[in-house]
Design a protein around this motif. Structure first.
Motif, mmCIF file in Angstrom:
data_model
loop_
_atom_site.group_PDB
_atom_site.id
_atom_site.type_symbol
_atom_site.label_atom_id
_atom_site.label_comp_id
_atom_site.label_asym_id
_atom_site.label_seq_id
_atom_site.Cartn_x
_atom_site.Cartn_y
_atom_site.Cartn_z
ATOM 1 N N SER A 268 0.899 -1.135 -0.109
ATOM 2 C CA SER A 268 0.003 -0.032 0.099
ATOM 3 C C SER A 268 0.883 1.257 0.043
ATOM 4 C CB SER A 268 -0.863 -0.044 1.177
ATOM 5 O OG SER A 268 -0.343 -0.090 2.221
ATOM 6 N N ASP A 269 1.930 1.143 0.710
ATOM 7 C CA ASP A 269 2.857 2.419 0.630
ATOM 8 C C ASP A 269 3.532 2.420 -0.674
ATOM 9 O OD1 ASP A 269 2.487 3.049 3.429
ATOM 10 O OD2 ASP A 269 4.191 1.735 4.234
ATOM 11 N N ALA A 270 3.896 1.259 -1.134
ATOM 12 C CA ALA A 270 4.564 1.588 -2.584
ATOM 13 C C ALA A 270 3.662 2.104 -3.710
ATOM 14 C CB ALA A 270 5.050 0.307 -2.830
ATOM 15 N N PHE A 271 2.395 1.681 -3.597
ATOM 16 C CA PHE A 271 1.237 2.198 -4.325
ATOM 17 C C PHE A 271 1.056 3.562 -4.156
ATOM 18 C CE2 PHE A 271 -3.263 2.557 -6.057
ATOM 19 C CZ PHE A 271 -2.894 2.369 -7.203
ATOM 20 N N TYR A 272 0.885 4.254 -2.996
ATOM 21 C CA TYR A 272 0.742 5.349 -2.626
ATOM 22 C C TYR A 272 1.867 6.422 -3.215
ATOM 23 C CZ TYR A 272 0.326 9.772 0.087
ATOM 24 O OH TYR A 272 0.178 11.233 0.394
ATOM 25 N N LEU A 273 3.124 6.040 -3.295
ATOM 26 C CA LEU A 273 4.183 6.451 -4.183
ATOM 27 C C LEU A 273 3.740 6.522 -5.363
ATOM 28 C CD1 LEU A 273 7.083 5.036 -2.031
ATOM 29 C CD2 LEU A 273 6.784 7.412 -2.127
ATOM 30 N N TYR A 274 3.297 5.366 -5.941
ATOM 31 C CA TYR A 274 3.130 5.372 -7.420
ATOM 32 C C TYR A 274 1.861 6.408 -7.789
ATOM 33 C CZ TYR A 274 1.037 3.756 -11.810
ATOM 34 O OH TYR A 274 0.381 3.829 -12.885
ATOM 35 N N GLU A 275 0.900 6.283 -7.008
ATOM 36 C CA GLU A 275 -0.243 7.138 -7.399
ATOM 37 C C GLU A 275 -0.267 8.635 -7.070
ATOM 38 O OE1 GLU A 275 -4.198 7.536 -9.134
ATOM 39 O OE2 GLU A 275 -2.693 6.131 -9.214
ATOM 40 N N LEU B 40 16.760 -3.819 0.664
ATOM 41 C CA LEU B 40 15.152 -3.742 0.883
ATOM 42 C C LEU B 40 14.323 -4.311 -0.271
ATOM 43 C CD1 LEU B 40 15.108 -0.546 2.954
ATOM 44 C CD2 LEU B 40 15.428 -3.026 3.798
ATOM 45 N N SER B 41 12.955 -4.575 0.008
ATOM 46 C CA SER B 41 12.242 -5.028 -1.326
ATOM 47 C C SER B 41 10.818 -4.397 -1.034
ATOM 48 C CB SER B 41 12.354 -6.545 -1.227
ATOM 49 O OG SER B 41 11.892 -7.176 -0.343
ATOM 50 N N VAL B 42 10.080 -4.519 -2.166
ATOM 51 C CA VAL B 42 8.657 -4.355 -1.985
ATOM 52 C C VAL B 42 7.897 -5.488 -2.020
ATOM 53 C CG1 VAL B 42 6.619 -3.215 -3.274
ATOM 54 C CG2 VAL B 42 9.091 -2.143 -3.482
ATOM 55 N N ASP B 43 6.744 -5.783 -1.167
ATOM 56 C CA ASP B 43 5.473 -6.502 -1.123
ATOM 57 C C ASP B 43 4.750 -6.423 -2.253
ATOM 58 O OD1 ASP B 43 3.636 -8.417 -0.543
ATOM 59 O OD2 ASP B 43 3.080 -7.224 1.409
ATOM 60 N N MET B 44 5.288 -7.023 -3.327
ATOM 61 C CA MET B 44 4.771 -6.898 -4.548
ATOM 62 C C MET B 44 3.273 -7.602 -4.546
ATOM 63 S SD MET B 44 6.324 -5.134 -6.457
ATOM 64 C CE MET B 44 5.415 -5.474 -8.010
ATOM 65 N N PRO B 45 2.959 -8.651 -3.869
ATOM 66 C CA PRO B 45 1.472 -9.123 -3.907
ATOM 67 C C PRO B 45 0.558 -8.093 -3.302
ATOM 68 C CG PRO B 45 2.892 -11.225 -3.421
ATOM 69 C CD PRO B 45 3.807 -9.778 -3.286
ATOM 70 N N SER B 46 0.993 -7.343 -2.376
ATOM 71 C CA SER B 46 0.240 -6.579 -1.724
ATOM 72 C C SER B 46 0.231 -5.149 -2.659
ATOM 73 C CB SER B 46 0.801 -6.118 -0.492
ATOM 74 O OG SER B 46 0.149 -4.953 0.079
ATOM 75 N N PHE B 47 1.185 -4.913 -3.342
ATOM 76 C CA PHE B 47 1.154 -3.844 -4.366
ATOM 77 C C PHE B 47 0.229 -4.211 -5.471
ATOM 78 C CE2 PHE B 47 2.454 -1.864 -8.396
ATOM 79 C CZ PHE B 47 2.505 -0.706 -8.300
ATOM 80 N N GLN B 48 0.262 -4.992 -6.102
ATOM 81 C CA GLN B 48 -0.728 -5.551 -6.968
ATOM 82 C C GLN B 48 -2.083 -5.622 -6.513
ATOM 83 O OE1 GLN B 48 0.296 -5.776 -10.060
ATOM 84 N NE2 GLN B 48 2.525 -6.225 -9.952
ATOM 85 N N ALA B 49 -2.445 -5.985 -5.446
ATOM 86 C CA ALA B 49 -3.610 -5.807 -4.887
ATOM 87 C C ALA B 49 -4.193 -4.447 -4.750
ATOM 88 C CB ALA B 49 -3.902 -6.697 -3.270
ATOM 89 N N SER B 50 -3.470 -3.720 -4.210
ATOM 90 C CA SER B 50 -3.873 -2.239 -4.258
ATOM 91 C C SER B 50 -4.134 -1.614 -5.581
ATOM 92 C CB SER B 50 -2.610 -1.305 -3.595
ATOM 93 O OG SER B 50 -2.433 -1.811 -2.033
ATOM 94 N N ALA B 51 -3.199 -1.994 -6.380
ATOM 95 C CA ALA B 51 -3.338 -1.564 -7.819
ATOM 96 C C ALA B 51 -4.734 -2.120 -8.264
ATOM 97 C CB ALA B 51 -2.197 -1.943 -8.686
ATOM 98 N N GLU B 52 -4.988 -3.387 -8.095
ATOM 99 C CA GLU B 52 -6.219 -3.969 -8.598
ATOM 100 C C GLU B 52 -7.272 -3.081 -8.212
ATOM 101 O OE1 GLU B 52 -8.573 -6.134 -11.127
ATOM 102 O OE2 GLU B 52 -6.515 -5.876 -11.211
ATOM 103 N N GLU B 53 -7.420 -2.833 -6.963
ATOM 104 C CA GLU B 53 -8.538 -2.224 -6.384
ATOM 105 C C GLU B 53 -8.903 -0.991 -6.983
ATOM 106 O OE1 GLU B 53 -9.658 -0.384 -1.911
ATOM 107 O OE2 GLU B 53 -7.915 -1.818 -2.076
ATOM 108 N N HIS B 54 -7.790 -0.077 -7.032
ATOM 109 C CA HIS B 54 -7.605 1.004 -7.752
ATOM 110 C C HIS B 54 -8.272 1.183 -8.991
ATOM 111 C CE1 HIS B 54 -6.535 5.055 -9.043
ATOM 112 N NE2 HIS B 54 -6.063 4.778 -10.010
ATOM 113 N N ARG B 55 -7.716 0.067 -10.062
ATOM 114 C CA ARG B 55 -8.269 -0.046 -11.138
ATOM 115 C C ARG B 55 -9.764 -0.432 -11.240
ATOM 116 N NH1 ARG B 55 -3.042 -2.398 -12.659
ATOM 117 N NH2 ARG B 55 -3.464 -4.295 -11.728
ATOM 118 N N GLN B 56 -10.109 -1.294 -10.414
ATOM 119 C CA GLN B 56 -11.698 -1.654 -10.281
ATOM 120 C C GLN B 56 -12.636 -0.296 -10.258
ATOM 121 O OE1 GLN B 56 -13.304 -4.320 -11.097
ATOM 122 N NE2 GLN B 56 -11.248 -5.230 -11.612
#
Length: 876
Positions: free
Chosen positions: A385-392, A410-426
Motif C-alpha cells: 500500500s505504501d509503494a502504491f501510494y508513492l506510485y499514485e 530492501l524490497s517491496v511486498d509485490m502481492p500487496s502492491f498488485q492488490a492495491s493496484a487492482e482495487e484502484h483499477r476496479q
C-alpha cells in the motif's frame, strides 16, 4: 519494404479509387459525445451517421484516424502490440454497400496490393454468419478450410443500438513466432497469429429486450491498425521495431547513452517513453491540456509515466521537447497540427516536465523516510500500500521504488502492491462505466432528426413568426401544454441564438393571442435542430400553432457588445504578448466576458494597460464589423483566427473588425466597434498550467463598474476626511504608521519572550542523564514560539526543549534537540507524539521540528507527557 507513411497513403488511395471520400483524421477530443473521453476507434467520428441521428453527407468514406486508449496502460512495452496512441485505417459505408462489396475489396487489398501470400492468411467469421462465410469463399476465393468460426465475432455499440457480426483477417507469422504447442492456432495467446483487419457488418438494431431487428440501412465499419500492418510488411517482430517507432527509440537510447536490444529492462523503458511521448504530442496537438480531471488527467498521467521511465534510463535532464522534434519531423506531413500548434505543444511539455520533476523529488524524500522507518524497525520489506501510494500520488513507478530499495538491501511486498493496484483499477472501471450520454428521450431525438437544421434568422432580425413543430414535456411528445409547465419545443425557424462558442443563448418570449411563454434557454442538437426550453406563463400552447418569437433586445445587445469585445481582446493579447496566444475557452453573457488563453506567465500591469488601451483605441475607431461565409480553406488563407482544437465544417462564418481582428465565429456581434462603448479589464490570473484568464466588462456594464469604484473612493475619502484625489497618499501614510506600530509590538513581544524564557530555565529536569525542558508558554504565533525555543537552546547548550502555545484558538508546538542526534533522539519523532495528544500532527529535522494541534484544551496534557515520551524513545 513499405514505410508507415506509405502504408497510410496506400490504404486511403485504394478506397478513394473505389468511390470513398478521403477525410482527415478527426480530433482526439470526441465531438458531441459525452460517453467518451477520447477518440478510441476509427468509427467514433461517424457514430451520428451509423445511428442515423444525422444524415451522412456522403455514402462512403476512408480515414486514418488518430486514437488513444489507456485501459491497458501497464501493458505498454511489455507486449509487441499494446499502445496508448495508434492509428486506425478504415473504410466506411453509411447504408451504401455491404458484405458482398467489402469482403472482396479486403481480400484484394491484402493479397494484391500488400501482396501477403494467401497461404499465410486466415479468416474468422461469426458462426451464424453463413452469408459472410460464403462470400469469402465465392467472391474472394478463400479456401473453406482457412475460415474459422469465432463466437466472439459480434460487435455492438452498446447494450442497445446498432450491432452485427464481424469478420477478421489474421496473418500467420510462422512457427518461430509461436508457442510450439500442437494445438497452437488462430486465437492462441502467442504471437504467431496476428489479427490485421476487422470488418464489422452493422446489420441489426438491438432493443432493450435484446431482440435483434434488421436495420433498414446496413453499414460497414472496418479497422486496420497501421502499427500492426507496418510490423508485418516490414518483417519485424514488434510494432516498436517499425519505422513508426525506431527513430524515436534510437533517439531516446542515444540520450540515455545506451543501445536498444541490449538489456530487456532498458528496452521496456525505451518502448514506454517512445509510445507515451508520441501519444502526448498528438493529444497536445489537438488542444488537450494537462490537468487533474477527464482527458487532461489522462494526458498528465501518460506524460508523467514517460518522465518516470526516462529516469529509470538515467535521463535526469528535460528531454520531452527534443523527443517531440523527432515525432514532429516524421509525422507532421500527415498531421500538420504537430507543426501548426508547435508553440502550444512545446510550452506545455516543458512546463509539465518541470513541475513533475519537483513532484518526483518530493516522492524521493518520502521514500527515503519510509526506508529510515524500515531500518529503525529492523524490517526489510516495504508494504504494497505504501509503494502504491508513492506510485499514485508522486508518480513513482514500482520498478523505481524497487531499484532504490534494492540498493539498500530492501524490497517491496509485490502481492500487496498488485492488490492495491487492482482495487484502484476496479474503482476507476466502475467510474468509467457510470459515464453516460446526455439524457434525451428517443422520441425527442427522432423528432429532431426528422426536422433537421432549424433556420436561424437572428443575425438580421430579433423577431419572427414561427410554427411549433414539436412540443415535449419531460421527454414525452404532447399536443399541448399549459400555464406553469416547462416545455421543450422545436420551431420552424427562430430568431433565438442557441448557446454556442462560449456565448449564452438568447432570452425572450413566445406569444399567441391567448398565451405567453418565457424562453429560458436554447441549445443546438447534433442534427442542427434548435431546442427551445420555455416556461408557459399564461394560457396554453398547441402543437402546430403559430407563435410570435421575440428576442429580449437589451440582453442581446449587451451580449453582442461583450462578444465583439472578446474578439478585440484576443487580437490585443496577440499583439502585446505574441502569436503564441490562443483561445482556450470563453464565456460571453449580457453582464460580462471571460476569456481563457494560453500564456505561461502572469501579465504585468504594463501588459494589461497596453492590452486595454489597444481594445479601446479600436473601439474609438468605430470600425465596421462584417460577417462573411466562405469555405474553411478560404478562411485559413485569409488569416482568420480559429478556435484551437475546434473542428469546423466546410463552410464557416468569418467575423472581421477592420484590420484589427478576423476570426471564425458563429456568434452575434455589434455592427461597428463604436457600439461597444468602453471595455474595462476586471482581473487577470492563472487557472492552470500555461493557462490564464481575463474577465472584463463592456458598454453599460463597464460604466456601472467605474461608478461603483468612484463610490468606494468617495466613501474612503470621507472616512479619512480627505479629498478623493488625496486618498492614495493618506492610505500610504496609514500603512507606514501601522508597520511602525507592528515593529514596536514585535520588539516588546521579543523582550517579554526573553524574560519568560529566562524564567523557564528553572524548570529544566534530568531524564536519563539528559537535560529536558517542557513548558506551555505565551507566544503570538509559530514564529514567536520558534524564537523562544532558539533563545532557550542557546542558554541550555545541550538537551531537549518542547514548547507549546495557544493563540487565538490555534495550537503550536516546537521541539529542539541539541546537539543533533543527542542519545539518538529525533526532534521530528518527539513532536509527532506530543502533537498527537492535542489532535495534531507534524514533523521536521532531527534537530528541530514544529507541529500544530486541534484541541487547545489538551496542550497542558501534551506537555506533561513529554518526560514519558522521551523515556520511551531513549529505550529504543
Amino acid at each position: 519494404m513499405y514505410t508507415g507513411n506509405e502504408l497510410r497513403d496506400m490504404f486511403r488511395k485504394f478506397f478513394e479509387e473505389r468511390g470513398h471520400k478521403i477525410l482527415p483524421s478527426a480530433s482526439l477530443i470526441p465531438k458531441d459525445d459525452p460517453t467518451l473521453l477520447l477518440t478510441v476507434a476509427g468509427m467514433v467520428p461517424f457514430k451520428p451517421y451509423f445511428q442515423r441521428r444525422v444524415e451522412p453527407p456522403f455514402p462512403r468514406a476512408t480515414t486514418a484516424q488518430k486514437c488513444v486508449r489507456t485501459p491497458d496502460l501497464e501493458e505498454v512495452g511489455k507486449t509487441a502490440r499494446h499502445h496508448t496512441y495508434f492509428e486506425m485505417l478504415g473504410n466506411f459505408s453509411f447504408g451504401d454497400y455491404f458484405k458482398k462489396e467489402v469482403i472482396p475489396w479486403a481480400w484484394e487489398y491484402v493479397t494484391q496490393v500488400l501482396k501477403i501470400p494467401a497461404e499465410k492468411l486466415w479468416i474468422t467469421v461469426y458462426p451464424e454468419d453463413d452469408e459472410a462465410r460464403q462470400l469469402w469463399i465465392e467472391k474472394a476465393g478463400v479456401k473453406p478450410e482457412r475460415i474459422i468460426g469465432d463466437p466472439e465475432n459480434f460487435w455492438a455499440a452498446g447494450p442497445t443500438g446498432p450491432c452485427g457480426p464481424c469478420s477478421e483477417i489474421y496473418v500467420d507469422l510462422g512457427e518461430t513466432r509461436g508457442c510450439g504447442r500442437p494445438e497452437c492456432a488462430v486465437g492462441c495467446d502467442c504471437d504467431r497469429f496476428l489479427e490485421i483487419w476487422n470488418l464489422v457488418f452493422m446489420q441489426y438494431n438491438r432493443d432493450e429486450a435484446g431482440v435483434l431487428t434488421p436495420l433498414p440501412k446496413q453499414n460497414i465499419d472496418t479497422g486496420m491498425g497501421l502499427e500492426r500492418i507496418a510490423s508485418v510488411m516490414q518483417g519485424v517482430e514488434t510494432n516498436f521495431d517499425t519505422d513508426l517507432f525506431r527513430p524515436i527509440i534510437d533517439f531516446v537510447a542515444d540520450l540515455a547513452g545506451i543501445k536498444y536490444k541490449e538489456n530487456p529492462k532498458n528496452d521496456l523503458a525505451l518502448k514506454v517513453v517512445a509510445d507515451h511521448v508520441r501519444a502526448i504530442s498528438f493529444m497536445l496537438a489537438d488542444g488537450i491540456r494537462p490537468n487533474n480531471e477527464g482527458r487532461g488527467y489522462v494526458l498528465r498521467r501518460i506524460l508523467r509515466r514517460a518522465v518516470r521511465y526516462a529516469k529509470l534510463l538515467g535521463i535526469d535532464k528535460p528531454f520531452l521537447e527534443s523527443v517531440f522534434r523527432i515525432i514532429q519531423r516524421d509525422y507532421a506531413q500527415a498531421y500538420p497540427e504537430l507543426k501548426d500548434n508547435e508553440n502550444f505543444i512545446i510550452n506545455h511539455l516543458n512546463l509539465e516536465e518541470k513541475n513533475f520533476q519537483a513532484t518526483l523529488d518530493q516522492g524521493t524524500q518520502m521514500l527515503q523516510e519510509k526506508v529510515r522507518e524500515l531500518v529503525e524497525k529492523g524490517e526489510t520489506v516495504l508494504g504494497g500500500s505504501d509503494a502504491f501510494y508513492l506510485y499514485e500520488t508522486y508518480g513513482f513507478p514500482v520498478e523505481l521504488t524497487e531499484e532504490i530499495l534494492a540498493e539498500q538491501g530492501l524490497s517491496v511486498d509485490m502481492p500487496s502492491f498488485q492488490a492495491s493496484a487492482e482495487e484502484h483499477r476496479q474503482r476507476a472501471k466502475e467510474q468509467s462505466q457510470q459515464m453516460r450520454a446526455a439524457a434525451e428521450s428517443a422520441d425527442l431525438i427522432q423528432r429532431a432528426k426528422a426536422l433537421g437544421v432549424t433556420p436561424f434568422l437572428g443575425y438580421h432580425q430579433v423577431s419572427c413568426e414561427a410554427k411549433i413543430e414539436g412540443l415535449f414535456v419531460d421527454g414525452d411528445e404532447r399536443q399541448d401544454a399549459g400555464e406553469g409547465e416547462e416545455v421543450t419545443i422545436f420551431l420552424s425557424e427562430t430568431p433565438f441564438y442557441a448557446e454556442s462558442g462560449g456565448q449564452v443563448s438568447d432570452e425572450g418570449v413566445l406569444r399567441t393571442p391567448r398565451a405567453e411563454a418565457r424562453v429560458l434557454e436554447v441549445k443546438k442538437g447534433v442534427t442542427g435542430t434548435f431546442y427551445h426550453r420555455i416556461q408557459i406563463l399564461t394560457g396554453v400552447l398547441h402543437l402546430g400553432e403559430t407563435v410570435e418569437a421575440v428576442v429580449k433586445t437589451s440582453a442581446r445587445s449587451a451580449t453582442a457588445r461583450h462578444h465583439s469585445a472578446t474578439h478585440l481582446l484576443q487580437a490585443a493579447l496577440r499583439s502585446v504578448l505574441g502569436e503564441h496566444v490562443q483561445q482556450a475557452g470563453s464565456l460571453v453573457t449580457p453582464e460580462r466576458l471571460r476569456f481563457d488563453f494560453t500564456h505561461f506567465s502572469p501579465l504585468t500591469p504594463s501588459d494589461l494597460k497596453a492590452v486595454e488601451g489597444l481594445i479601446n483605441e479600436a473601439i474609438l475607431k468605430n470600425m465596421n464589423v462584417d460577417a462573411t461565409e466562405m469555405s474553411l480553406d478560404e478562411a485559413k488563407k485569409s488569416g482568420a483566427t480559429a478556435l484551437f482544437g475546434e473542428k469546423y465544417g466546410d463552410t464557416v462564418r468569418v467575423v472581421t473588425m477592420g484590420t484589427f481582428s478576423k476570426e471564425l465565429c458563429g456568434g452575434t456581434h455589434v455592427h461597428s466597434t463604436g457600439e461597444i462603448g468602453l471595455v474595462k479589464i476586471l482581473s487577470e490570473g492563472g487557472i492552470g498550467a500555461g493557462l490564464r484568464r481575463i474577465e472584463a466588462v463592456a458598454g453599460l456594464e463597464a460604466l456601472a463598474y467605474l461608478r461603483s469604484l468612484e463610490e468606494q473612493v468617495t466613501e474612503v475619502a470621507q472616512a479619512l476626511k480627505a479629498q478623493p484625489a488625496d486618498v492614495g497618499k493618506r492610505v500610504q501614510g496609514l500603512v507606514t504608521q501601522v508597520k511602525d506600530l507592528e515593529r514596536e509590538v514585535s520588539h516588546l513581544q521579543a523582550k517579554l519572550s526573553k524574560n519568560e524564557a529566562e524564567g523557564l530555565l528553572g524548570k529544566v529536569v534530568e531524564i536519563e542523564g539528559i537535560s529536558a525542558l517542557a513548558a506551555q508558554v505565551q507566544a503570538a504565533d509559530m514564529e514567536g514560539l520558534r524564537q523562544m525555543a532558539d533563545l532557550l537552546r542557546g542558554k541550555l547548550k545541550s538537551g531537549v526543549i518542547v514548547l507549546g502555545a495557544v493563540s487565538e484558538g490555534k495550537v503550536n508546538f516546537v521541539t529542539t534537540v541539541s546537539p543533533t542526534g543527542l542519545s539518538g533522539l529525533h526532534a521530528g519523532q518527539i513532536i509527532k507524539e506530543v502533537a498527537k495528544i492535542a489532535g495534531g500532527s507534524g514533523g521536521g529535522r532531527p534537530d528541530m521540528a514544529q507541529a500544530g494541534g486541534k484541541d487547545p484544551g489538551k496542550v497542558g496534557e501534551a506537555i506533561d507527557k513529554v518526560p514519558t515520551i522521551l523515556r520511551g524513545q531513549l529505550k529504543k
